[in-house]
Structures are given as C-alpha cells and as structure tokens.
Design an enzyme around this catalytic site. Structure first.
Site, short mmCIF file in Angstrom:
data_model
loop_
_atom_site.label_atom_id
_atom_site.label_comp_id
_atom_site.label_asym_id
_atom_site.label_seq_id
_atom_site.Cartn_x
_atom_site.Cartn_y
_atom_site.Cartn_z
N ASP A 186 58.42 19.98 61.63
CA ASP A 186 57.75 21.28 61.73
C ASP A 186 56.85 21.33 62.95
O ASP A 186 55.98 20.48 63.13
CB ASP A 186 56.91 21.54 60.47
N ASP A 238 59.04 14.35 64.90
CA ASP A 238 58.45 15.16 63.85
C ASP A 238 59.37 16.37 63.65
O ASP A 238 60.25 16.63 64.47
CB ASP A 238 57.04 15.59 64.26
N ASP A 251 53.89 17.02 67.56
CA ASP A 251 53.16 18.20 68.02
C ASP A 251 51.71 18.23 67.57
O ASP A 251 51.01 19.20 67.85
CB ASP A 251 53.85 19.48 67.52
#
Length: 222
Positions: free
Chosen positions: A17, A15, A176
């Site tokens: 961001d 991922d 995240d």
C-alpha cells in the site's frame, strides 16, 4: 548515483500500500461502511491516507480516537466489520502507481526475485495482488499476520532474507513510509523510499532514507 545496484541484487522486497498500489479509496470505503453499520460518524479519505500503514487494528484505533471513542471492545468490533467489508470489496478503486508494472517486468526479465512484505493481512494482500494481476511476480508474500511482528520491526524482512537464503547486500527494500525505512535499517538492508506514498502526514525525508524517488522507472535508466 543510486543505491539500487540492481545488477548486484538477488531480491527486491516491496511494500504494498502506497508503494505499488494506491489503495486508500477502497480502505476508506470499507472503514466508512463499517462505521455506518455501527451507527458511528464517518471519516474522510484524506484522514485515512494519514492513518494507513501500520495494520488494520491500529487503523481502526486511530479512526475511533479521532471520533473521541476509546474502547477496546469497540475497536475490536470495528476491525472485524471493516475487514469483512474490505474482503468483499478489496479492489474496486485501487490502482497501480505509475511505473510499477514496467519496473516489475524489468526485474522479472533480469531474473531478480521479488517479495511483497506488507502490514495488511496476508489474505487481503494476496487478493489485491491477484485482482491487479501482480501476484505472479512475487515468490513470497508476507502479511502483517505472517510473523510475530509487523513493520517497523525488522522481523518480516529478516524472515524474508532467510527464506531466500540471502545476505544483506544482495537485498533491496522499496517502500513509502518510516515503517519501511526503520524495518530495513533494523534488518541492515538498503532502502529506497517512494515520495508519493502514505507516511502518516510526515515528510519521507524526516525518516532519513538512503534515497527517495518519485517513479520506479527512474531505476530503469541507471
């Protein structure tokens, strides 16, 4: 014991961001500039931190809902102005999380292929990665507008696996948020979650990831 098993992985999907890059300050600046241009109240960085991760349209909708506006035309306008602002200032205060550069270098040395799968529009993801000198690490960048569905749909991860012609056990996902965990679960890919990212104000443990770490360099020691 870690599920990483880097010696057996042909591909790591990251991922963007909240996993590789802390982008919340630039996104908040772009949103607030758009709100100001439209004559609307602004929001704060910590609110934006709770709302990012599901794509620009949902971010703008959450901002307007918080401000007690429920109008699709207004959402469309905010999204358009926000993206224009963000395109101009994509990487002013965005920074790599600690350990990211070292881990990417290690994967490159080990000849592990890397892909970036994000819900951010692809053109903005590419620009951000280029600004931070990360783009050359990735053989493939998938944005929220690349395939028909965004994470938490497994479709972007399945597309990525097929692009590299790999099996589930040859691939590792690192993210995240619950979007990443659910997407990986749906694609039957092992997933490691970072403890420091953006997860809508929820504990990452509530999404029952297979493993949680606080620094990518922890994977270098195993």
């Amino acid at each position: 014991m870690t599920i990483a098993k880097l010696e057996k992985r042909e591909l790591i999907i990251f991922d963007l961001d909240g996993t590789l890059v802390d982008t919340v300050f630039d996104m908040a600046a772009a949103i607030n500039a758009a709100l100001h241009q439209m004559g609307l109240p602004t929001v704060n960085v910590e609110q934006i931190r709770l709302w990012v991760g599901q794509g620009s349209e949902k971010l703008c909708r959450k901002v307007l809902t918080e401000l007690n506006y429920n109008d699709e035309a207004l959402t469309d306008e905010l999204c358009k102005v926000y993206l224009a602002n963000y395109h101009l200032k994509t990487c002013v205060d965005s920074t790599l999380f600690e350990g990211v550069h070292e881990f990417l270098e290690d994967c490159k040395t080990k000849k592990i292929s890397m892909a970036c799968v994000t819900n951010k529009p692809r053109v903005l993801a590419m620009k951000l990665l280029e600004k931070l000198n990360l783009l050359d690490y990735f053989s493939l960048v998938i944005g929220g507008d690349t395939v028909a569905e965004k994470k938490p749909s497994p479709l972007p991860l399945i597309y990525t696996m097929r692009y590299f012609n790999l099996k589930h056990d040859q691939v590792l996902m690192i993210g995240d948020s619950r979007n990443d965990i659910e997407a990986a679960r749906g694609a039957e890919i092992d997933c490691i979650a970072m403890s420091y990212g953006y997860n809508h104000g929820e504990s990452i443990y509530d999404s029952h990831p297979q493993e949680v770490i606080d620094d990518l360099r922890r994977l270098l020691k195993r």
